[in-house]
Design a protein around this motif. Sequence first.
Motif, PDB file in Angstrom:
ATOM      1  N   THR A 130      -4.073 -21.358   2.745  1.00 45.14           N
ATOM      2  CA  THR A 130      -5.028 -22.196   3.464  1.00 45.14           C
ATOM      3  C   THR A 130      -5.087 -23.582   2.821  1.00 45.14           C
ATOM      4  O   THR A 130      -5.150 -23.674   1.597  1.00 45.14           O
ATOM      5  N   PRO A 131      -5.085 -24.668   3.627  1.00 39.55           N
ATOM      6  CA  PRO A 131      -4.956 -24.664   5.088  1.00 39.55           C
ATOM      7  C   PRO A 131      -3.525 -24.408   5.538  1.00 39.55           C
ATOM      8  O   PRO A 131      -2.577 -24.649   4.796  1.00 39.55           O
ATOM      9  N   GLY A 132      -3.395 -23.935   6.771  1.00 35.86           N
ATOM     10  CA  GLY A 132      -2.096 -23.679   7.364  1.00 35.86           C
ATOM     11  C   GLY A 132      -1.742 -24.778   8.345  1.00 35.86           C
ATOM     12  O   GLY A 132      -2.186 -25.922   8.196  1.00 35.86           O
ATOM     13  N   PRO A 133      -0.963 -24.457   9.375  1.00 37.17           N
ATOM     14  CA  PRO A 133      -0.512 -25.492  10.315  1.00 37.17           C
ATOM     15  C   PRO A 133      -1.643 -26.234  11.010  1.00 37.17           C
ATOM     16  O   PRO A 133      -1.485 -27.390  11.394  1.00 37.17           O
ATOM     17  N   GLU A 134      -2.803 -25.574  11.142  1.00 36.48           N
ATOM     18  CA  GLU A 134      -3.936 -26.267  11.771  1.00 36.48           C
ATOM     19  C   GLU A 134      -4.360 -27.495  10.971  1.00 36.48           C
ATOM     20  O   GLU A 134      -4.962 -28.429  11.505  1.00 36.48           O
ATOM     21  N   GLY A 135      -4.018 -27.505   9.671  1.00 36.34           N
ATOM     22  CA  GLY A 135      -4.366 -28.638   8.827  1.00 36.34           C
ATOM     23  C   GLY A 135      -3.723 -29.934   9.287  1.00 36.34           C
ATOM     24  O   GLY A 135      -4.285 -31.018   9.101  1.00 36.34           O
ATOM     25  N   THR A 136      -2.541 -29.843   9.900  1.00 37.29           N
ATOM     26  CA  THR A 136      -1.878 -31.041  10.417  1.00 37.29           C
ATOM     27  C   THR A 136      -2.750 -31.715  11.473  1.00 37.29           C
ATOM     28  O   THR A 136      -2.740 -32.942  11.612  1.00 37.29           O
ATOM     29  N   ALA A 137      -3.502 -30.924  12.207  1.00 41.37           N
ATOM     30  CA  ALA A 137      -4.392 -31.451  13.243  1.00 41.37           C
ATOM     31  C   ALA A 137      -5.779 -31.758  12.699  1.00 41.37           C
ATOM     32  O   ALA A 137      -6.690 -32.079  13.465  1.00 41.37           O
ATOM     33  N   GLY A 138      -5.947 -31.651  11.377  1.00 47.04           N
ATOM     34  CA  GLY A 138      -7.260 -31.883  10.785  1.00 47.04           C
ATOM     35  C   GLY A 138      -8.144 -30.658  10.796  1.00 47.04           C
ATOM     36  O   GLY A 138      -9.331 -30.739  10.476  1.00 47.04           O
ATOM     37  N   GLY A 139      -7.572 -29.511  11.160  1.00 49.14           N
ATOM     38  CA  GLY A 139      -8.354 -28.284  11.258  1.00 49.14           C
ATOM     39  C   GLY A 139      -8.283 -27.440   9.999  1.00 49.14           C
ATOM     40  O   GLY A 139      -7.543 -27.734   9.060  1.00 49.14           O
ATOM     41  N   LEU A 140      -9.048 -26.370   9.994  1.00 44.60           N
ATOM     42  CA  LEU A 140      -9.059 -25.438   8.865  1.00 44.60           C
ATOM     43  C   LEU A 140      -9.333 -24.040   9.396  1.00 44.60           C
ATOM     44  O   LEU A 140     -10.242 -23.836  10.204  1.00 44.60           O
ATOM     45  N   SER A 141      -8.529 -23.079   8.941  1.00 44.61           N
ATOM     46  CA  SER A 141      -8.704 -21.682   9.326  1.00 44.61           C
ATOM     47  C   SER A 141      -8.967 -20.865   8.070  1.00 44.61           C
ATOM     48  O   SER A 141      -8.180 -20.904   7.123  1.00 44.61           O
ATOM     49  N   CYS A 142     -10.069 -20.138   8.053  1.00 45.28           N
ATOM     50  CA  CYS A 142     -10.455 -19.352   6.882  1.00 45.28           C
ATOM     51  C   CYS A 142     -10.683 -17.901   7.285  1.00 45.28           C
ATOM     52  O   CYS A 142     -11.208 -17.621   8.369  1.00 45.28           O
ATOM     53  N   GLY A 143     -10.286 -16.996   6.396  1.00 46.83           N
ATOM     54  CA  GLY A 143     -10.438 -15.579   6.690  1.00 46.83           C
ATOM     55  C   GLY A 143     -11.056 -14.826   5.530  1.00 46.83           C
ATOM     56  O   GLY A 143     -10.934 -15.226   4.370  1.00 46.83           O
ATOM     57  N   TRP A 144     -11.698 -13.721   5.860  1.00 50.64           N
ATOM     58  CA  TRP A 144     -12.326 -12.869   4.855  1.00 50.64           C
ATOM     59  C   TRP A 144     -12.161 -11.417   5.288  1.00 50.64           C
ATOM     60  O   TRP A 144     -12.060 -11.113   6.477  1.00 50.64           O
ATOM     61  N   THR A 145     -12.125 -10.543   4.314  1.00 53.82           N
ATOM     62  CA  THR A 145     -12.003  -9.121   4.615  1.00 53.82           C
ATOM     63  C   THR A 145     -12.674  -8.317   3.518  1.00 53.82           C
ATOM     64  O   THR A 145     -13.055  -8.858   2.472  1.00 53.82           O
ATOM     65  N   GLU A 146     -12.808  -7.036   3.752  1.00 54.17           N
ATOM     66  CA  GLU A 146     -13.384  -6.176   2.736  1.00 54.17           C
ATOM     67  C   GLU A 146     -12.405  -6.009   1.583  1.00 54.17           C
ATOM     68  O   GLU A 146     -11.188  -6.072   1.766  1.00 54.17           O
ATOM     69  N   GLN A 147     -12.934  -5.811   0.398  1.00 50.14           N
ATOM     70  CA  GLN A 147     -12.094  -5.595  -0.771  1.00 50.14           C
ATOM     71  C   GLN A 147     -11.130  -4.450  -0.492  1.00 50.14           C
ATOM     72  O   GLN A 147     -11.530  -3.378  -0.035  1.00 50.14           O
ATOM     73  N   GLY A 148      -9.845  -4.694  -0.728  1.00 51.01           N
ATOM     74  CA  GLY A 148      -8.832  -3.687  -0.447  1.00 51.01           C
ATOM     75  C   GLY A 148      -8.157  -3.892   0.892  1.00 51.01           C
ATOM     76  O   GLY A 148      -7.081  -3.354   1.142  1.00 51.01           O
ATOM     77  N   GLY A 149      -8.780  -4.687   1.762  1.00 49.43           N
ATOM     78  CA  GLY A 149      -8.159  -5.031   3.030  1.00 49.43           C
ATOM     79  C   GLY A 149      -8.095  -3.917   4.047  1.00 49.43           C
ATOM     80  O   GLY A 149      -7.395  -4.022   5.052  1.00 49.43           O
ATOM     81  N   ASN A 150      -8.831  -2.827   3.816  1.00 43.95           N
ATOM     82  CA  ASN A 150      -8.749  -1.695   4.741  1.00 43.95           C
ATOM     83  C   ASN A 150      -9.809  -1.736   5.833  1.00 43.95           C
ATOM     84  O   ASN A 150      -9.815  -0.890   6.726  1.00 43.95           O
ATOM     85  N   GLY A 151     -10.715  -2.700   5.749  1.00 38.51           N
ATOM     86  CA  GLY A 151     -11.764  -2.792   6.750  1.00 38.51           C
ATOM     87  C   GLY A 151     -11.469  -3.877   7.764  1.00 38.51           C
ATOM     88  O   GLY A 151     -10.320  -4.183   8.077  1.00 38.51           O
ATOM     89  N   ARG A 152     -12.519  -4.483   8.245  1.00 42.95           N
ATOM     90  CA  ARG A 152     -12.385  -5.503   9.280  1.00 42.95           C
ATOM     91  C   ARG A 152     -12.042  -6.858   8.664  1.00 42.95           C
ATOM     92  O   ARG A 152     -12.510  -7.212   7.595  1.00 42.95           O
ATOM     93  N   TRP A 153     -11.220  -7.602   9.374  1.00 37.81           N
ATOM     94  CA  TRP A 153     -10.859  -8.960   8.974  1.00 37.81           C
ATOM     95  C   TRP A 153     -11.591  -9.932   9.889  1.00 37.81           C
ATOM     96  O   TRP A 153     -11.606  -9.767  11.111  1.00 37.81           O
TER      97      TRP A 153
END
Length: 355
Positions: free
Chosen positions: A102-125
Amino acid sequence: MSLRIRFGLLAATAVTAVAMFAGCVPMSASGEPTASTSPTEVVTVSPTPAPPVWTVAFGGECDTMLSPSQRSSVLGADTVDADVQRAEYRKQFNTVAFPDKTPGPEGTAGGLSCGWTEQGGNGRWWNVLALPAPLADPQTVAALAEPTCDWSYDTRVCRLGVTAGDLWFLATASPMGESEAAPVDTLRALIAAAAANASSAAAAVPATVTAQRWPIVACAELGDRMKLAEVLGEGYWSGYWEGSRQAEDDVFEYAGVQQFCQYGTGDGAAEGAHYIVSVTSQPGGAWMWSAQDDAVGEVTTVAGAQKALRILKGDPGRGDDVLATDGTNLIRVHVGSGQIAPDIAERAIAALAQE
């Protein structure tokens, strides 16, 4: 009136006229008139305004978009940053990845994409994308103004889009059960918190589009330009091997910062040749390649690229990956089976540079 008086009046009038005339004409010290000069004209040149400075929303920081305390309040205390979880996956499975942070390609457009998930990644993202509103695809904005859930491969993703101030926010949740309702309250809470924080952050400004930036080219046309029939055989397909086009594909293409195209072997391919080729072009995305990424793969040569890396699996059936940049743009090529990624990358760079 006598002739003498009339003559005196005429003489007085003549003297007065001469005096008036003399007062209007510049005179030299000798009494001779001098050439008259116009005042020097002062030309005021307005300074050329400086181009706007490229600025990623929230300063490119996910903790600014959503503070840890806000994240805990909305999502729970056991959530972690998605970048951290992806790094754990790579460590666990001994894999490497090209720039995936982060940031990814959206950063070129001035954007920002952020993600979060439960510890271990087995729950919802959970994910929140912020993009300058003028660069948000109007059709997608309209379609996601109400909560919507769609299939992505073998899972469901629920989305909600809201425009707040100068930004358009897209909140997503996955995986969702087949009959599970969209978590509307949580999606709205994420957007509300991010929108509130945006008011105290620097305004997002897209990077200036230069002549060197690649265009977005329809996948079918791009395949023709790349002359993929020479590699995949006549009748090769363009579309998706699995899954389907997602809302994010429309968002990134409209903003001009990323396009994903996938192709597969046709009936006219050579015997024994079977390829599934994925080409991800990121116009203006060369900035995403940092010095730390140089160690991700082996340096290779790709025509049209300033630098390129390759991850070649020992087993040809496991695929071939190339990351390349021409100094302005970034391209990622993945071949699901076979070892032809450098050739595909060269063809794609040449095709995208045609305009």
